[in-house]
Design an enzyme around this catalytic site. Structure first.
Site, PDB file in Angstrom:
ATOM      1  N   HIS A   1      -0.099  -8.080   2.211  1.00 36.16           N
ATOM      2  CA  HIS A   1       0.280  -7.257   1.046  1.00 36.16           C
ATOM      3  C   HIS A   1       1.772  -6.958   1.029  1.00 36.16           C
ATOM      4  CE1 HIS A   1      -4.129  -5.734   0.858  1.00 36.16           C
ATOM      5  NE2 HIS A   1      -3.961  -6.829   0.151  1.00 36.16           N
TER       6      HIS A   1
ATOM      7  N   GLN B   1      -3.119  -6.154   6.439  1.00 37.89           N
ATOM      8  CA  GLN B   1      -3.028  -5.656   5.057  1.00 37.89           C
ATOM      9  C   GLN B   1      -2.042  -4.484   5.006  1.00 37.89           C
ATOM     10  OE1 GLN B   1      -7.273  -5.480   3.142  1.00 37.89           O
ATOM     11  NE2 GLN B   1      -7.523  -5.281   5.357  1.00 37.89           N
TER      12      GLN B   1
ATOM     13  N   ASN C   1     -14.552  -0.702  13.909  1.00 35.35           N
ATOM     14  CA  ASN C   1     -14.336   0.230  12.814  1.00 35.35           C
ATOM     15  C   ASN C   1     -14.958   1.571  13.173  1.00 35.35           C
ATOM     16  OD1 ASN C   1     -14.310   1.594  10.255  1.00 35.35           O
ATOM     17  ND2 ASN C   1     -14.078  -0.397   9.246  1.00 35.35           N
TER      18      ASN C   1
ATOM     19  N   CYS D   1      23.192  -4.548  -9.884  1.00 38.71           N
ATOM     20  CA  CYS D   1      23.086  -4.593 -11.357  1.00 38.71           C
ATOM     21  C   CYS D   1      22.550  -3.303 -11.955  1.00 38.71           C
ATOM     22  CB  CYS D   1      22.167  -5.759 -11.770  1.00 38.71           C
ATOM     23  SG  CYS D   1      20.424  -5.387 -11.537  1.00 38.71           S
TER      24      CYS D   1
ATOM     25  N   ARG E   1      -9.130   5.095   2.150  1.00 40.33           N
ATOM     26  CA  ARG E   1     -10.468   5.517   1.701  1.00 40.33           C
ATOM     27  C   ARG E   1     -11.182   6.271   2.818  1.00 40.33           C
ATOM     28  NH1 ARG E   1      -8.798   0.690   0.351  1.00 40.33           N
ATOM     29  NH2 ARG E   1      -8.431   0.320  -1.853  1.00 40.33           N
TER      30      ARG E   1
ATOM     31  N   ASP F   1       3.091  -0.886   7.019  1.00 40.64           N
ATOM     32  CA  ASP F   1       3.796   0.130   7.819  1.00 40.64           C
ATOM     33  C   ASP F   1       4.682  -0.439   8.925  1.00 40.64           C
ATOM     34  OD1 ASP F   1       0.534   0.881   9.232  1.00 40.64           O
ATOM     35  OD2 ASP F   1       1.987  -0.615   9.914  1.00 40.64           O
TER      36      ASP F   1
ATOM     37  N   THR G   1     -10.702  -1.890   8.638  1.00 46.55           N
ATOM     38  CA  THR G   1     -10.571  -2.153   7.205  1.00 46.55           C
ATOM     39  C   THR G   1     -11.933  -2.035   6.532  1.00 46.55           C
ATOM     40  OG1 THR G   1      -9.913  -3.783   5.506  1.00 46.55           O
ATOM     41  CG2 THR G   1     -10.637  -4.654   7.639  1.00 46.55           C
ATOM     42  N   SER G   2     -11.933  -1.452   5.326  1.00 43.69           N
ATOM     43  CA  SER G   2     -13.201  -1.173   4.629  1.00 43.69           C
ATOM     44  C   SER G   2     -13.759  -2.412   3.940  1.00 43.69           C
ATOM     45  CB  SER G   2     -12.973  -0.082   3.567  1.00 43.69           C
ATOM     46  OG  SER G   2     -12.011  -0.567   2.614  1.00 43.69           O
TER      47      SER G   2
HETATM   48  N1  APR Z   1     -10.167   3.010  14.168  1.00 43.02           N
HETATM   49  C1  APR Z   1     -10.862   2.045  13.506  1.00 43.02           C
HETATM   50  N2  APR Z   1     -11.172   2.127  12.182  1.00 43.02           N
HETATM   51  C2  APR Z   1     -10.758   3.224  11.525  1.00 43.02           C
HETATM   52  C3  APR Z   1     -10.032   4.268  12.149  1.00 43.02           C
HETATM   53  C4  APR Z   1      -9.741   4.121  13.531  1.00 43.02           C
HETATM   54  N3  APR Z   1      -9.064   5.066  14.215  1.00 43.02           N
HETATM   55  N4  APR Z   1      -9.766   5.228  11.201  1.00 43.02           N
HETATM   56  C5  APR Z   1     -10.298   4.788  10.042  1.00 43.02           C
HETATM   57  N5  APR Z   1     -10.904   3.600  10.229  1.00 43.02           N
HETATM   58  C6  APR Z   1     -11.582   2.748   9.244  1.00 43.02           C
HETATM   59  C7  APR Z   1     -12.224   3.470   8.092  1.00 43.02           C
HETATM   60  O1  APR Z   1     -13.561   3.832   8.445  1.00 43.02           O
HETATM   61  C8  APR Z   1     -12.201   2.387   6.998  1.00 43.02           C
HETATM   62  O2  APR Z   1     -13.347   1.552   7.094  1.00 43.02           O
HETATM   63  O3  APR Z   1     -10.579   1.925   8.671  1.00 43.02           O
HETATM   64  C9  APR Z   1     -10.966   1.557   7.345  1.00 43.02           C
HETATM   65  C10 APR Z   1      -9.803   1.806   6.399  1.00 43.02           C
HETATM   66  O4  APR Z   1     -10.205   1.362   5.132  1.00 43.02           O
HETATM   67  P1  APR Z   1      -9.214   1.576   3.892  1.00 43.02           P
HETATM   68  O5  APR Z   1      -8.674   2.958   3.938  1.00 43.02           O
HETATM   69  O6  APR Z   1      -9.937   1.090   2.679  1.00 43.02           O
HETATM   70  O7  APR Z   1      -7.971   0.621   4.219  1.00 43.02           O
HETATM   71  P2  APR Z   1      -7.878  -0.948   4.004  1.00 43.02           P
HETATM   72  O8  APR Z   1      -9.210  -1.603   4.196  1.00 43.02           O
HETATM   73  O9  APR Z   1      -6.764  -1.426   4.865  1.00 43.02           O
HETATM   74  O10 APR Z   1      -7.431  -1.033   2.451  1.00 43.02           O
HETATM   75  C11 APR Z   1      -7.083  -2.315   1.962  1.00 43.02           C
HETATM   76  O11 APR Z   1      -6.380  -1.226  -0.096  1.00 43.02           O
HETATM   77  O12 APR Z   1      -5.231   0.459  -1.195  1.00 43.02           O
HETATM   78  C12 APR Z   1      -5.175  -0.872  -0.787  1.00 43.02           C
HETATM   79  O13 APR Z   1      -3.239  -2.153  -0.383  1.00 43.02           O
HETATM   80  C13 APR Z   1      -4.020  -1.114   0.160  1.00 43.02           C
HETATM   81  O14 APR Z   1      -3.922  -2.626   2.086  1.00 43.02           O
HETATM   82  C14 APR Z   1      -4.704  -1.607   1.443  1.00 43.02           C
HETATM   83  C15 APR Z   1      -6.012  -2.157   0.917  1.00 43.02           C
END
Ligand code: APR
Length: 249
Positions: free
Chosen positions: A122, A104, A217, A154, A39, A107, A192-193
C-alpha cells in the site's frame, strides 16, 4: 484440540523445512508498537471516518483530510519503534529463512527493524508526492507545519505516497507480491483481518499453489477458516519470538 504449545512446535517444524517462506503482515503486527489497528474494538475506523483516506474527499477537502492523516499516521509513527515481531522477521530474513516480506503497513517499522526490502503493498509514509508536478520528496516533520503541505517546486498539493481508497496498487509491489505468493511453500499471515482487496487475494494465491499457511492473529480473521492451515491465536510480539526459540539453528 492441540494446545498452543503443540501448535508452536508444529509451526517451528514447518518453518524449519521451508524452502521458500513469505510473510504477509497487516496493522496487527504494529499494534504492540503503539500503532492502533484499523478494525476491531480499538480500531482507527471507530474514531475516524475512512473518507479521510478517499482520493475524491482528499482532493475536495485537503485541509480536513491532511489534519486527520497527520494525527492518524505521522504523529503516531514518529513515536513508534519496531517490536519483537518485527525483529524476528528481520532476523529470519538475514538468516535467509524468510525469502519475502509483504506488508500492508505504511509505518516503516519493518524497514527500521532491518527489512529494507519489504514489499510495501500500500506504499509507505516515507515520501510525499506532488499531485501537480509529480515531484517526490522524502518526508520530514517540518513539511507538516503547513496544512495542507504544498510542493516547494510548483506549489501544488502534496499527498502521502501511500495509496488511498480508490487508488491502484503500486504496479511493482503488486507483481512482486503475487510472484512471492506463487513461489511460497510456507506462507505466514500476521496481524491482518483480510478485509481489504486486492491485498487479501495474496494469501489465497499461496494457498492455491499448495503452500502451508500459518496465521498469527489476536482474533479470528477472514482467513482463519478458509485459507489458514495452522492458526496461532495471540499477540504477534509474543508468538513469533516463541517460534524463533523452537527453531533448530
Ligand atoms: N498481534 C496479532 N494480531 C493482532 C494484534 C497483535 N498484537 N493486534 C491486533 N491484531 C489483529 C486484529 O485482530 C485484526 O485481525 O490484526 C488485524 C488488524 O486488522 P486491520 O485493522 O483490518 O488491519 P489490516 O488487515 O492491516 O488492514 C488492511 O485496510 O484500512 C486499510 O490500508 C489500510 O493496510 C490497511 C488495510
Amino acid at each position: 484440540m492441540d494446545t498452543l504449545q503443540q501448535k508452536l512446535s508444529k509451526a517451528a517444524e514447518i518453518i524449519n523445512k521451508a524452502s521458500y517462506m513469505t510473510a504477509f503482515t497487516g496493522a496487527g503486527i504494529s499494534a504492540e508498537s503503539g500503532i492502533p489497528p484499523f478494525r476491531g474494538d480499538d480500531g482507527i475506523w471507530n474514531q475516524y471516518n475512512p473518507q479521510v483516506l478517499e482520493l475524491n474527499f482528499f482532493m475536495r477537502q485537503p485541509e480536513e483530510s491532511w489534519k486527520a492523516i497527520r494525527e492518524l499516521f505521522y504523529g503516531v509513527f514518529s513515536e513508534a519503534k519496531p517490536n519483537p515481531a518485527h525483529h524476528v522477521l528481520a532476523k529470519w530474513t538475514k538468516g535467509d529463512l524468510l525469502k519475502s516480506l509483504i506488508t500492508q503497513n505504511i509505518d516503516m517499522l519493518h524497514q527500521q527493524a532491518g527489512n529494507e526490502q519489504a514489499i510495501c503493498f500500500h506504499g509507505s509514509s516515507q515520501y510525499l508526492i506532488c499531485m501537480n508536478c509529480d515531484n517526490r520528496l522524502k518526508f520530514k516533520p517540518s513539511i507538516l507545519e503547513t496544512i495542507p503541505p504544498l510542493c516547494p517546486r510548483c506549489n501544488g498539493l502534496l499527498k502521502p505516497d501511500f495509496i488511498f481508497f480508490g487508488e491502484g496498487i503500486p504496479p511493482k509491489a503488486y507483481r512482486d507480491s503475487f510472484e512471492a505468493a506463487q513461489n511460497s511453500d510456507v506462507f505466514l499471515i500476521i496481524g491482518t483481518s483480510g478485509e481489504v482487496s486486492p491485498a487479501n487475494q495474496i494469501p489465497e494465491i499461496a494457498r492455491h499453489k499448495g503452500a502451508q499457511v500459518i496465521e498469527i492473529n489476536r482474533d479470528i480473521s477472514h482467513y482463519t477458516h478458509r485459507t489458514t492451515t495452522l492458526f496461532l491465536q495471540g499477540e504477534a510480539g509474543t508468538i513469533l519470538p516463541e517460534i524463533d526459540l523452537l527453531l533448530t539453528n
